[in-house]
Scaffold this active site. Structure first.
Site, PDB file in Angstrom:
ATOM      1  N   TRP A  89      56.673  61.580   1.542  1.00 49.74           N
ATOM      2  CA  TRP A  89      56.530  60.964   2.869  1.00 49.74           C
ATOM      3  C   TRP A  89      55.620  61.838   3.738  1.00 49.74           C
ATOM      4  O   TRP A  89      55.868  63.034   3.904  1.00 49.74           O
ATOM      5  CB  TRP A  89      57.891  60.779   3.516  1.00 49.74           C
ATOM      6  CG  TRP A  89      58.641  59.625   2.914  1.00 49.74           C
ATOM      7  CD1 TRP A  89      59.143  59.549   1.645  1.00 49.74           C
ATOM      8  CD2 TRP A  89      58.938  58.369   3.534  1.00 49.74           C
ATOM      9  NE1 TRP A  89      59.732  58.329   1.428  1.00 49.74           N
ATOM     10  CE2 TRP A  89      59.632  57.582   2.573  1.00 49.74           C
ATOM     11  CE3 TRP A  89      58.684  57.840   4.799  1.00 49.74           C
ATOM     12  CZ2 TRP A  89      60.066  56.278   2.859  1.00 49.74           C
ATOM     13  CZ3 TRP A  89      59.133  56.550   5.077  1.00 49.74           C
ATOM     14  CH2 TRP A  89      59.810  55.782   4.114  1.00 49.74           C
ATOM     15  N   ASP A 165      58.326  49.439   7.527  1.00 52.33           N
ATOM     16  CA  ASP A 165      58.778  48.741   8.747  1.00 52.33           C
ATOM     17  C   ASP A 165      57.620  48.400   9.681  1.00 52.33           C
ATOM     18  O   ASP A 165      57.844  47.830  10.754  1.00 52.33           O
ATOM     19  CB  ASP A 165      59.812  49.556   9.539  1.00 52.33           C
ATOM     20  CG  ASP A 165      61.150  49.639   8.836  1.00 52.33           C
ATOM     21  OD1 ASP A 165      61.410  48.801   7.958  1.00 52.33           O
ATOM     22  OD2 ASP A 165      61.947  50.546   9.161  1.00 52.33           O
ATOM     23  N   HIS A 222      61.654  42.487   2.986  1.00 52.03           N
ATOM     24  CA  HIS A 222      62.429  42.195   1.778  1.00 52.03           C
ATOM     25  C   HIS A 222      63.074  40.825   1.921  1.00 52.03           C
ATOM     26  O   HIS A 222      62.973  40.172   2.976  1.00 52.03           O
ATOM     27  CB  HIS A 222      63.465  43.276   1.487  1.00 52.03           C
ATOM     28  CG  HIS A 222      64.454  43.520   2.578  1.00 52.03           C
ATOM     29  ND1 HIS A 222      65.455  42.632   2.918  1.00 52.03           N
ATOM     30  CD2 HIS A 222      64.590  44.570   3.439  1.00 52.03           C
ATOM     31  CE1 HIS A 222      66.185  43.116   3.907  1.00 52.03           C
ATOM     32  NE2 HIS A 222      65.671  44.293   4.257  1.00 52.03           N
ATOM     33  N   TRP A 225      65.314  39.621   4.922  1.00 52.28           N
ATOM     34  CA  TRP A 225      64.794  39.898   6.261  1.00 52.28           C
ATOM     35  C   TRP A 225      63.925  38.728   6.704  1.00 52.28           C
ATOM     36  O   TRP A 225      64.407  37.629   6.920  1.00 52.28           O
ATOM     37  CB  TRP A 225      64.047  41.225   6.241  1.00 52.28           C
ATOM     38  CG  TRP A 225      63.741  41.820   7.592  1.00 52.28           C
ATOM     39  CD1 TRP A 225      63.874  41.234   8.819  1.00 52.28           C
ATOM     40  CD2 TRP A 225      63.248  43.134   7.837  1.00 52.28           C
ATOM     41  NE1 TRP A 225      63.496  42.103   9.811  1.00 52.28           N
ATOM     42  CE2 TRP A 225      63.109  43.277   9.239  1.00 52.28           C
ATOM     43  CE3 TRP A 225      62.898  44.199   7.013  1.00 52.28           C
ATOM     44  CZ2 TRP A 225      62.620  44.447   9.828  1.00 52.28           C
ATOM     45  CZ3 TRP A 225      62.427  45.366   7.605  1.00 52.28           C
ATOM     46  CH2 TRP A 225      62.291  45.492   8.989  1.00 52.28           C
ATOM     47  N   ASN A 252      65.842  50.131   1.318  1.00 58.12           N
ATOM     48  CA  ASN A 252      66.882  49.115   1.370  1.00 58.12           C
ATOM     49  C   ASN A 252      67.508  48.913  -0.002  1.00 58.12           C
ATOM     50  O   ASN A 252      67.203  49.642  -0.947  1.00 58.12           O
ATOM     51  CB  ASN A 252      66.337  47.812   1.942  1.00 58.12           C
ATOM     52  CG  ASN A 252      67.341  47.170   2.890  1.00 58.12           C
ATOM     53  OD1 ASN A 252      68.326  46.588   2.465  1.00 58.12           O
ATOM     54  ND2 ASN A 252      67.098  47.299   4.188  1.00 58.12           N
ATOM     55  N   TRP A 349      72.578  48.451   6.242  1.00 60.03           N
ATOM     56  CA  TRP A 349      71.393  49.138   5.725  1.00 60.03           C
ATOM     57  C   TRP A 349      71.512  50.654   5.838  1.00 60.03           C
ATOM     58  O   TRP A 349      70.672  51.388   5.306  1.00 60.03           O
ATOM     59  CB  TRP A 349      70.167  48.696   6.534  1.00 60.03           C
ATOM     60  CG  TRP A 349      70.363  48.876   8.018  1.00 60.03           C
ATOM     61  CD1 TRP A 349      70.884  47.971   8.885  1.00 60.03           C
ATOM     62  CD2 TRP A 349      70.116  50.064   8.775  1.00 60.03           C
ATOM     63  NE1 TRP A 349      70.971  48.513  10.153  1.00 60.03           N
ATOM     64  CE2 TRP A 349      70.503  49.798  10.110  1.00 60.03           C
ATOM     65  CE3 TRP A 349      69.601  51.319   8.460  1.00 60.03           C
ATOM     66  CZ2 TRP A 349      70.386  50.738  11.120  1.00 60.03           C
ATOM     67  CZ3 TRP A 349      69.485  52.255   9.486  1.00 60.03           C
ATOM     68  CH2 TRP A 349      69.871  51.954  10.792  1.00 60.03           C
ATOM     69  N   LYS A 377      61.937  55.379  -1.046  1.00 60.13           N
ATOM     70  CA  LYS A 377      62.951  56.121  -0.299  1.00 60.13           C
ATOM     71  C   LYS A 377      63.546  57.164  -1.240  1.00 60.13           C
ATOM     72  O   LYS A 377      63.964  56.849  -2.354  1.00 60.13           O
ATOM     73  CB  LYS A 377      64.054  55.179   0.190  1.00 60.13           C
ATOM     74  CG  LYS A 377      65.245  55.878   0.821  1.00 60.13           C
ATOM     75  CD  LYS A 377      64.910  56.574   2.135  1.00 60.13           C
ATOM     76  CE  LYS A 377      66.172  57.151   2.772  1.00 60.13           C
ATOM     77  NZ  LYS A 377      65.905  57.776   4.080  1.00 60.13           N
ATOM     78  N   GLU A 381      68.585  61.036   0.477  1.00 57.72           N
ATOM     79  CA  GLU A 381      68.225  61.201   1.881  1.00 57.72           C
ATOM     80  C   GLU A 381      69.048  60.259   2.753  1.00 57.72           C
ATOM     81  O   GLU A 381      69.231  59.090   2.416  1.00 57.72           O
ATOM     82  CB  GLU A 381      66.740  60.869   2.110  1.00 57.72           C
ATOM     83  CG  GLU A 381      65.809  62.023   2.003  1.00 57.72           C
ATOM     84  CD  GLU A 381      64.418  61.662   2.500  1.00 57.72           C
ATOM     85  OE1 GLU A 381      63.549  62.538   2.460  1.00 57.72           O
ATOM     86  OE2 GLU A 381      64.192  60.502   2.916  1.00 57.72           O
ATOM     87  N   ASP A 383      69.995  57.749   5.849  1.00 57.43           N
ATOM     88  CA  ASP A 383      69.310  56.738   6.658  1.00 57.43           C
ATOM     89  C   ASP A 383      69.477  57.003   8.153  1.00 57.43           C
ATOM     90  O   ASP A 383      68.843  56.339   8.967  1.00 57.43           O
ATOM     91  CB  ASP A 383      69.876  55.350   6.346  1.00 57.43           C
ATOM     92  CG  ASP A 383      69.600  54.925   4.915  1.00 57.43           C
ATOM     93  OD1 ASP A 383      68.450  55.037   4.474  1.00 57.43           O
ATOM     94  OD2 ASP A 383      70.543  54.484   4.230  1.00 57.43           O
TER      95      ASP A 383
END
Length: 428
Positions: A89, A165, A222, A225, A252, A349, A377, A381, A383
């Site tokens: 990232w 996002d 996704h 959504w 997700n 989520w 992701k 880690e 969220d």
């Protein structure tokens, strides 16, 4: 709090599964758009880069603790998990530092003949200034940041997942139905924020695609959504036709089989609304109609719509003419979480319990539109600090019995939970 000892019953099977290389790890259940199985795992697939900077030291300490407690199976499996290819990232705000870090990553990957996956995450008002708030402060700053990212890649191979996002959450955006969406940050200019979002994404696509060996994918959200037409219209505005395609399910938990269908619909909707019936995004069939989103057996109705309106069209596209996509499979082995308790806001989520690792990263997906299954992701880690909407609990997540780590921090209990609940089949 979830106890580490919860993994004691875990078998050694996962360690064997995760020990497979990215070249041979091919999901058994992945179905292509015509129902075909994945192709043979001969060395034609891309070998993705395994970084060490993703919480490597925290994970190593956890592995040591597991070994000292006698839980060798969990320790071995956690070691395999962090040795699996996953995204790096890129979130730093200083352009000089970004260039150097990306240059280091792409150099290391090139030395191993691997392809790094870079998740570029620095848009102004990213995550609508919520759990993962931050990013550039204006358009000029973002463009300079993109230039720094490109300078770090140069002619080396890279796959860029551009702004998770970034299209699912757009500040001050009016959707296809004419309604203003929920993301309305007071600090953003309501008259220009949405247009600036598309300007910045188009700039990033142009700069990164000017590099000789870089693939670029935009945010496709996704299947649970945005509807097919809504996200297709946003992708076109953001420059998807100049990019390599779009990505699905980042951070997700939606099942891969649903993303394969949803991705094919988005690809065909983009073609339908740009080449067959220009502008008719609202006419595209989706997971919401004629299909029912909660009943997967009805999704064939939407397949049939595209077969009739795109596949049977006089100018029907080949797979090369459709936008391709990649899917984040890092934590979707058991699909989305359905809470057993009632919460004011369950935040399904956000660090859901009892989820599992999904298909291992591979470019051999068996689907002509799906370029890769990736771990975007980083599993393990957090969220964010999830309270499930409770206001009198001192921030404690009732599902974990603790205050969750901040977004992006290592979550040791979740790491072992993902391993213990792994269920995605992998063809030997």
């Amino acid at each position: 709090m979830l106890s580490i000892s919860r993994t004691c019953a875990m078998t050694l099977a996962l360690a064997g599964v995760l020990a497979s290389t990215a070249l041979s790890a091919i999901p058994a259940a992945a179905q292509g758009p015509t129902g075909g199985q994945p192709t043979s795992g001969e060395p034609t697939a891309t070998e993705f880069y395994v970084p060490k900077q993703n919480h490597y030291h925290e994970a190593q300490r956890q592995i040591a603790d597991l070994r000292s407690s006698g839980d060798r199976a969990a320790a071995d499996s956690l070691g395999e998990m962090i040795s699996t290819p996953q995204a790096v990232w890129v979130t730093g705000s200083d352009p000089t530092t970004v260039t150097q870090e990306v240059r280091n990553t792409t150099h290391r990957a090139a030395g191993k003949r691997q392809v790094p996956v870079l998740a570029a995450y620095n848009l102004p008002f990213r995550d609508c200034s919520q759990y993962s708030a931050g990013g550039a402060t204006d358009v000029a700053g973002y463009k300079a940041w993109v230039d720094a990212l490109a300078a770090g890649i140069q002619d080396r191979a890279a796959m860029v997942v551009l702004e998770p996002d970034g299209l699912g959450i757009i500040p001050w955006y009016t959707a296809l139905d004419g309604n203003l969406e929920w993301c309305q940050p007071a600090e953003a200019n309501s008259a220009t924020a949405a247009a600036e979002r598309f300007e910045m994404l188009n700039y990033a696509v142009d700069q990164l695609k000017a590099l000789p060996n870089t693939k670029v994918y935009l945010d496709g959200t996704h299947s649970a959504w945005l509807g097919t037409g809504e996200i297709s219209s946003r992708l076109v505005k953001a420059g998807v036709q100049k990019a390599d395609g779009f990505f699905l399910n980042v951070s997700n938990y939606e099942l891969t089989e649903r993303q394969l269908k949803f991705g094919s619909w988005v690809s065909q909707c983009i073609y339908y609304a740009t080449e067959i019936n220009p502008g008719a995004y609202g006419s595209c069939a989706s997971q919401y109609y004629p299909a029912s989103p909660s009943d997967f057996s009805t999704w064939g109705l939407t397949d049939a719509w595209y077969a009739q309106n795109v596949g049977a069209a006089a100018n029907a596209p080949s797979s090369d003419e459709l936008a391709h996509f990649v899917i984040d499979t890092s934590r979707n082995g058991r699909g989305p979480w359905v809470p057993s308790a009632s919460y004011p806001d369950p935040q399904v989520w956000c660090n859901p319990p009892s989820r599992g690792l999904g298909y291992l990263p591979t470019s051999d997906t068996g689907n002509e539109l799906a370029d890769a299954f990736l771990w975007i992701k980083v599993p393990g880690e957090s969220d964010g600090e999830c309270s499930r909407g409770l206001t009198d609990n001192d921030g404690v997540d009732p599902e974990w019995g603790r205050v969750d780590p901040s977004a992006g921090a290592w979550f040791p209990e979740q790491a072992v939970d993902l391993i213990a609940n792994t269920s995605a089949p992998v063809r030997p």
